[in-house]
Write an enzyme that holds these catalytic residues in place. Structure first.
Site, mmCIF file in Angstrom:
data_model
loop_
_atom_site.group_PDB
_atom_site.id
_atom_site.type_symbol
_atom_site.label_atom_id
_atom_site.label_comp_id
_atom_site.label_asym_id
_atom_site.label_seq_id
_atom_site.Cartn_x
_atom_site.Cartn_y
_atom_site.Cartn_z
ATOM 1 N N ASP A 34 0.816 -1.223 0.000
ATOM 2 C CA ASP A 34 0.000 0.000 0.000
ATOM 3 C C ASP A 34 0.850 1.273 0.000
ATOM 4 O O ASP A 34 0.331 2.384 0.116
ATOM 5 C CB ASP A 34 -0.954 0.019 1.192
ATOM 6 C CG ASP A 34 -0.213 0.013 2.515
ATOM 7 O OD1 ASP A 34 1.046 -0.016 2.504
ATOM 8 O OD2 ASP A 34 -0.874 0.053 3.575
ATOM 9 N N GLY A 35 2.163 1.118 -0.103
ATOM 10 C CA GLY A 35 3.032 2.294 -0.198
ATOM 11 C C GLY A 35 3.625 2.735 1.133
ATOM 12 O O GLY A 35 4.527 3.560 1.176
ATOM 13 N N GLU A 36 3.097 2.197 2.250
ATOM 14 C CA GLU A 36 3.665 2.572 3.551
ATOM 15 C C GLU A 36 5.058 1.972 3.681
ATOM 16 O O GLU A 36 5.361 0.945 3.073
ATOM 17 C CB GLU A 36 2.751 2.089 4.682
ATOM 18 C CG GLU A 36 1.437 2.844 4.712
ATOM 19 C CD GLU A 36 0.556 2.428 5.886
ATOM 20 O OE1 GLU A 36 0.968 1.554 6.670
ATOM 21 O OE2 GLU A 36 -0.546 2.993 6.005
ATOM 22 N N HIS A 127 16.468 29.561 1.135
ATOM 23 C CA HIS A 127 15.823 30.635 0.383
ATOM 24 C C HIS A 127 15.880 31.987 1.108
ATOM 25 O O HIS A 127 16.139 33.020 0.493
ATOM 26 C CB HIS A 127 14.370 30.197 0.162
ATOM 27 C CG HIS A 127 13.543 31.177 -0.545
ATOM 28 N ND1 HIS A 127 13.820 31.574 -1.830
ATOM 29 C CD2 HIS A 127 12.438 31.863 -0.163
ATOM 30 C CE1 HIS A 127 12.911 32.449 -2.199
ATOM 31 N NE2 HIS A 127 12.073 32.643 -1.209
ATOM 32 N N LYS A 190 11.263 41.452 -10.040
ATOM 33 C CA LYS A 190 10.408 40.365 -10.536
ATOM 34 C C LYS A 190 9.073 40.382 -9.803
ATOM 35 O O LYS A 190 9.023 40.703 -8.618
ATOM 36 C CB LYS A 190 11.128 39.028 -10.280
ATOM 37 C CG LYS A 190 10.303 37.782 -10.551
ATOM 38 C CD LYS A 190 11.090 36.513 -10.255
ATOM 39 C CE LYS A 190 10.688 35.890 -8.933
ATOM 40 N NZ LYS A 190 11.318 34.587 -8.687
ATOM 41 N N ASP A 217 20.908 32.454 -8.437
ATOM 42 C CA ASP A 217 19.656 32.246 -7.705
ATOM 43 C C ASP A 217 19.816 31.068 -6.758
ATOM 44 O O ASP A 217 20.765 30.287 -6.874
ATOM 45 C CB ASP A 217 18.511 31.986 -8.700
ATOM 46 C CG ASP A 217 17.158 32.427 -8.157
ATOM 47 O OD1 ASP A 217 17.087 32.766 -6.951
ATOM 48 O OD2 ASP A 217 16.174 32.428 -8.919
ATOM 49 N N THR A 222 10.456 25.866 -11.895
ATOM 50 C CA THR A 222 9.861 25.706 -13.236
ATOM 51 C C THR A 222 10.772 26.260 -14.327
ATOM 52 O O THR A 222 10.577 25.968 -15.506
ATOM 53 C CB THR A 222 8.531 26.479 -13.332
ATOM 54 O OG1 THR A 222 8.813 27.878 -13.120
ATOM 55 C CG2 THR A 222 7.528 26.010 -12.295
ATOM 56 N N THR A 225 11.592 31.915 -13.729
ATOM 57 C CA THR A 225 12.373 33.075 -13.275
ATOM 58 C C THR A 225 13.601 33.280 -14.164
ATOM 59 O O THR A 225 13.892 34.392 -14.600
ATOM 60 C CB THR A 225 12.818 32.854 -11.806
ATOM 61 O OG1 THR A 225 11.639 32.767 -11.003
ATOM 62 C CG2 THR A 225 13.701 33.975 -11.303
#
Ligand code: R5P
Length: 299
Positions: A34-36, A127, A190, A217, A222, A225
């Site tokens: 079940d993925g556990e 960040h 930005k 950066d 994605t 930027t």
């Protein structure tokens, strides 16, 4: 010191162990139908200083759960200390409430890391500088900026300017500028639509015409930027572009977006493991092995 690795970036964990003249300690991570997951420490860790190396990149939730379970297993097995090396700290961009009603996901993560017995964190290029202050346990913040400076010094000589693709990156750019004999820097204004995530930029503070622009950066997700920044820099007369980013998050169709970026080279680190399919022609990966190994020796 015994070093354990989750499954998110084993190649980096192996390189760090090798640098420290050791091998990764075995872990049994069994996945049920079940993925556990069931995590079991095999070696004796009683009174040992232990280290877990795991980037919490996509799938962040899965990778965090592995850290939580490994830490719990180590704690129950009598480890003296548990240092979590999290080269890429997932959820770091959700470090405060941007709009009313939002969860502060990073705080939840931090509380849980502390609750499962992690006694120290080592992480790379977060960040925001405020993030380390959110931890109650010691946190060592390491950076790839020295590696970037070394690469920049190796580029053919040309008048260059460092560029932060948003105002939030100014601290990073200033540190790098100092490291490069006060190389001039500029910033891009930005804007990001909080609903759609799309970015736009029209203004650059500083002169880039006829120069090599070096964008720096913390991460590429994605690629929006970097694409926006590069287009604006070329429009404003920059001669050539290089990109440096610590974390290759590369989400969605980032590869296709980055292939459109008119940069001579895009440098990232191996803080996040990149499958072969995510590589493209002008991508170069710099290893943070030595920085991580060094921080483990010092701490
Ligand atoms: C934002 O403030 C960060 O420093 C990065 O610029 C951003 O997260 C990159 O995201 P994307 O590649 O999706 O534009």
């Amino acid at each position: 010191m015994k070093i354990f690795s989750g499954t998110s970036n084993k190649p980096l964990a192996e390189k760090v162990a090798l640098k420290l003249n050791t091998k990764l300690s075995p872990l049994d991570i069994f996945v049920f139908p079940d993925g556990e997951k069931r995590v079991r420490v095999i070696d004796n860790v009683v009174d040992e200083e232990t280290v877990i190396i795991q980037s919490t990149s996509n799938p962040a939730d899965h990778n965090y759960m592995e850290i939580f379970f490994i830490a719990d297993a180590l704690k129950r097995s009598g480890a003296k200390s548990i240092t979590a090396v999290i080269p890429y700290l997932g959820y770091q961009r959700q470090d405060h409430v941007f709009r009313d009603g939002e969860a502060v996901s990073l705080e939840v993560i931090i509380e849980t890391l502390q609750a499962v017995g992690v006694s120290k964190i080592i992480t790379l290029d977060v960040h925001s500088i405020k993030i380390p202050c959110l931890f109650k346990i010691p946190i060592i913040h390491i950076s790839a900026l020295d590696l970037f400076a070394k690469k920049i010094k190796e580029l053919p000589k040309k008048e260059s300017v460092l560029v932060s693709p948003d105002m939030g990156g100014i601290r990073r750019i200033k540190i790098l500028s100092k490291n490069l004999d006060n190389m001039p820097f500029s910033t891009i204004e930005k804007e990001r639509d909080l609903e759609t995530g799309s970015v736009s930029a029209k203004t650059i503070n500083g002169e880039v015409r006829g120069k090599r622009a070096i964008i720096v950066d913390d991460m590429i997700s994605t690629g929006g930027t970097i694409l926006t920044a590069t287009n604006l820099l070329l429009q404003k007369g920059a001669d050539e572009i290089y990109v440096f980013a610590s974390h290759p998050v590369f989400s969605g169709n980032a590869k296709e977006v980055l292939e459109k970026v008119k940069a001579e080279k895009i440098f990232v680190t191996d803080s996040i493991y990149l499958e072969k399919e995510k590589y493209f022609k002008n991508l170069e990966v710099i290893s943070v092995t030595d920085i991580i190994a060094g921080s483990l020796v010092k701490s």
